[in-house]
Design a protein around this motif. Structure first.
Motif, PDB file in Angstrom:
ATOM      1  N   SER A  11       0.438  -6.001   4.670  1.00 48.38           N
ATOM      2  CA  SER A  11      -0.261  -4.719   4.553  1.00 48.38           C
ATOM      3  C   SER A  11       0.739  -3.571   4.420  1.00 48.38           C
ATOM      4  CB  SER A  11      -1.156  -4.494   5.776  1.00 48.38           C
ATOM      5  OG  SER A  11      -1.780  -3.223   5.717  1.00 48.38           O
ATOM      6  N   ALA A  33      -1.891  -8.049  -4.506  1.00 48.19           N
ATOM      7  CA  ALA A  33      -3.338  -8.036  -4.795  1.00 48.19           C
ATOM      8  C   ALA A  33      -3.948  -6.692  -4.406  1.00 48.19           C
ATOM      9  CB  ALA A  33      -4.023  -9.181  -4.060  1.00 48.19           C
ATOM     10  N   SER A  34      -3.484  -6.112  -3.297  1.00 43.73           N
ATOM     11  CA  SER A  34      -3.962  -4.783  -2.880  1.00 43.73           C
ATOM     12  C   SER A  34      -3.443  -3.707  -3.820  1.00 43.73           C
ATOM     13  CB  SER A  34      -3.506  -4.479  -1.446  1.00 43.73           C
ATOM     14  OG  SER A  34      -4.042  -5.411  -0.542  1.00 43.73           O
ATOM     15  N   SER A  82      -2.740  -4.068  -6.932  1.00 43.60           N
ATOM     16  CA  SER A  82      -3.443  -4.220  -8.206  1.00 43.60           C
ATOM     17  C   SER A  82      -4.809  -3.532  -8.193  1.00 43.60           C
ATOM     18  CB  SER A  82      -3.601  -5.711  -8.522  1.00 43.60           C
ATOM     19  OG  SER A  82      -4.257  -5.907  -9.743  1.00 43.60           O
ATOM     20  N   ARG A  83      -5.446  -3.534  -7.040  1.00 44.88           N
ATOM     21  CA  ARG A  83      -6.744  -2.843  -6.958  1.00 44.88           C
ATOM     22  C   ARG A  83      -6.567  -1.327  -7.100  1.00 44.88           C
ATOM     23  NH1 ARG A  83      -7.675  -7.157  -3.289  1.00 44.88           N
ATOM     24  NH2 ARG A  83      -6.923  -5.973  -1.477  1.00 44.88           N
ATOM     25  N   ARG A  84      -5.454  -0.810  -6.592  1.00 46.31           N
ATOM     26  CA  ARG A  84      -5.174   0.629  -6.695  1.00 46.31           C
ATOM     27  C   ARG A  84      -4.621   0.986  -8.073  1.00 46.31           C
ATOM     28  NH1 ARG A  84      -3.887   4.590  -2.846  1.00 46.31           N
ATOM     29  NH2 ARG A  84      -3.607   6.565  -3.942  1.00 46.31           N
ATOM     30  N   TYR A  85      -3.758   0.125  -8.599  1.00 49.67           N
ATOM     31  CA  TYR A  85      -3.148   0.338  -9.910  1.00 49.67           C
ATOM     32  C   TYR A  85      -3.410  -0.886 -10.784  1.00 49.67           C
ATOM     33  CZ  TYR A  85      -0.542   4.090  -7.599  1.00 49.67           C
ATOM     34  OH  TYR A  85      -0.191   5.227  -6.907  1.00 49.67           O
ATOM     35  N   PRO A  86      -4.537  -0.902 -11.508  1.00 49.31           N
ATOM     36  CA  PRO A  86      -4.918  -2.087 -12.296  1.00 49.31           C
ATOM     37  C   PRO A  86      -3.896  -2.506 -13.353  1.00 49.31           C
ATOM     38  CG  PRO A  86      -6.784  -0.607 -12.042  1.00 49.31           C
ATOM     39  CD  PRO A  86      -5.588   0.133 -11.524  1.00 49.31           C
ATOM     40  N   LYS A  96      -6.055 -15.091  -5.276  1.00 49.75           N
ATOM     41  CA  LYS A  96      -6.113 -13.634  -5.087  1.00 49.75           C
ATOM     42  C   LYS A  96      -6.621 -12.902  -6.330  1.00 49.75           C
ATOM     43  CE  LYS A  96      -4.557 -13.425  -0.883  1.00 49.75           C
ATOM     44  NZ  LYS A  96      -5.360 -12.834   0.227  1.00 49.75           N
ATOM     45  N   GLY A  97      -6.856 -13.642  -7.408  1.00 44.00           N
ATOM     46  CA  GLY A  97      -7.400 -13.045  -8.622  1.00 44.00           C
ATOM     47  C   GLY A  97      -6.393 -12.239  -9.426  1.00 44.00           C
ATOM     48  N   VAL A  98      -5.093 -12.522  -9.256  1.00 53.05           N
ATOM     49  CA  VAL A  98      -4.065 -11.758  -9.975  1.00 53.05           C
ATOM     50  C   VAL A  98      -3.201 -12.669 -10.849  1.00 53.05           C
ATOM     51  CG1 VAL A  98      -3.967  -9.850  -8.324  1.00 53.05           C
ATOM     52  CG2 VAL A  98      -2.557 -11.888  -7.938  1.00 53.05           C
ATOM     53  N   LYS A 118      -1.568 -11.225 -13.804  1.00 52.83           N
ATOM     54  CA  LYS A 118      -0.640 -10.110 -13.583  1.00 52.83           C
ATOM     55  C   LYS A 118       0.639 -10.536 -12.872  1.00 52.83           C
ATOM     56  CE  LYS A 118      -4.501  -6.866 -13.262  1.00 52.83           C
ATOM     57  NZ  LYS A 118      -5.122  -5.786 -12.456  1.00 52.83           N
TER      58      LYS A 118
END
Length: 375
Positions: free
Chosen positions: A325, A219-220, A222-226, A249-251, A254
């Protein structure tokens, strides 16, 4: 092909054909030895599982009377039944494929001398695991000494484990044979598509494999690389829970859960990198498969395989166990750089081909049988 005089019979015992690393390697070795002209029999506790179709027709399959479901005591029951079978149907050598199957070595070792096979027992997981309590380690060591005391050789997958086992038994009883996790005829690795941001993982969908941590980390990413995607190959009881986590997680659009696949190579060819997110693991044969396909690997510090390749800094990146993380940071860092040469990564795992490991086992069995004949 071996002459009839050179060939010797080999037995292998596995619980069932449910997907697992040790069982998959056992099947691969059985197929290889049979193809080399050795009579091979697999004694299984049940026919259940998706991997039975991987078995070469030349391998003789025997299912235990009254098939066994996995339980706390089922491996001991299987070991007794296997010993009874091999007492009536002797083989020259037996291979015990890993820690879960250790009771088999104990019961085979109790067979009468005339029918007792040479016993090779694999140590498939680290002897000393991080986080194991001192009292639990003492129990593990005691159990290991009892179950494996009759084995003719212990097979370690790395030098550190071999040294620890020899120290535990106070004698040189261990050989190192690299895990024969790779088929002999693998296609040449190809460079990943420069635009690919697909991350691949594979394994049984259970808590131990840490796929929940991977989805959280993704999920993290994906925010950096949509445009990044995550593919997880495997089946298991956590399938729905992982799908639900991806939604939270909203993915969910993906993340793809493929279910069980017989071969992950096509998925590796389409991936940019492979991630092993396990909380605990044996040697991690899938790491070798990923490198053989020319793909970089990010792994938690859960497997001796990480130690074998971490010196090649481009090949394997190691993060702490249970740290989503750190997992996310490592994936972001790898995706942010050009992929290294795929052939260089594949060359690093050549010693893990079935031809190398399969022959090493045969030579060791042959040597032990020759020694037994002299006595």
């Amino acid at each position: 092909m071996l002459t009839q005089q050179d060939a010797f019979s080999i037995g292998i015992v596995i619980h069932d054909f449910v997907f697992g690393g040790s069982e998959r390697i056992a099947i691969r070795l059985a197929n290889y030895w049979a193809q080399q002209g050795h009579p091979v029999v697999i004694f299984a506790g049940a026919s259940e599982g998706e991997m039975q179709n991987l078995l070469d027709p030349a391998v003789h399959l025997v299912i235990a009377p009254q098939p066994l479901c996995r339980s706390a005591s089922s491996m001991t029951q299987l070991a007794r039944k296997a010993a009874q079978y091999f007492q009536k149907n002797p083989v020259k050598a037996c291979f015990v494929p890993g820690n879960y199957h250790w009771p088999v070595a104990y019961y085979l070792g109790k067979l009468p001398v005339k029918v007792r096979p040479v016993i090779l027992t694999q140590i498939s997981s680290p002897i000393y695991k991080p986080g194991r309590a001192a009292w639990a380690q003492k129990i593990f060591n005691m159990r290991m000494r009892i179950l494996l005391k009759k084995s003719d050789r212990l097979i370690a997958l790395d030098c550190t484990t071999a040294q620890q086992a020899n120290k535990l038994f106070r004698r040189s009883v261990t050989e190192v044979i690299p895990l024969p996790a790779l088929c002999g005829s693998l296609p040449a690795p190809r460079m990943p598509d420069a635009a690919s941001l697909n991350i691949l993982a594979a394994g049984r969908l259970t808590h131990a494999k840490g796929f929940d941590l991977l989805i959280d980390a993704f999920a993290s990413v994906s925010r950096r690389y949509p445009s990044a995607t995550l593919t997880i190959c495997g089946a298991g009881p956590d399938h729905q829970a992982l799908q639900d986590l991806a939604v939270r997680k909203g993915v969910q659009d993906k993340v793809r859960l493929t279910g069980y696949v017989t071969d992950i190579r096509p998925y590796l060819d389409e991936a940019r990198l492979f991630v092993l997110s396990s909380r605990r693991e044996g040697y991690g044969a899938v790491v070798l498969e990923a490198l053989a396909a020319g793909r970089q690997v990010i792994t938690t510090d859960c497997t001796p395989a990480a130690r074998d390749f971490v010196a090649c800094c481009e090949a394997v990146h190691v993060v702490p166990v249970g740290d989503s993380s750190a997992l996310a940071q490592a994936m972001i860092a790898v995706l942010g750089k050009p992929a290294p040469d795929s052939q260089t990564l594949a060359d690093a795992v050549k010693p893990f081909a079935i031809d190398c490991g399969g022959q090493a086992y045969l030579l060791l069995m042959s040597s032990l049988l020759a020694r037994a004949r002299k006595h």
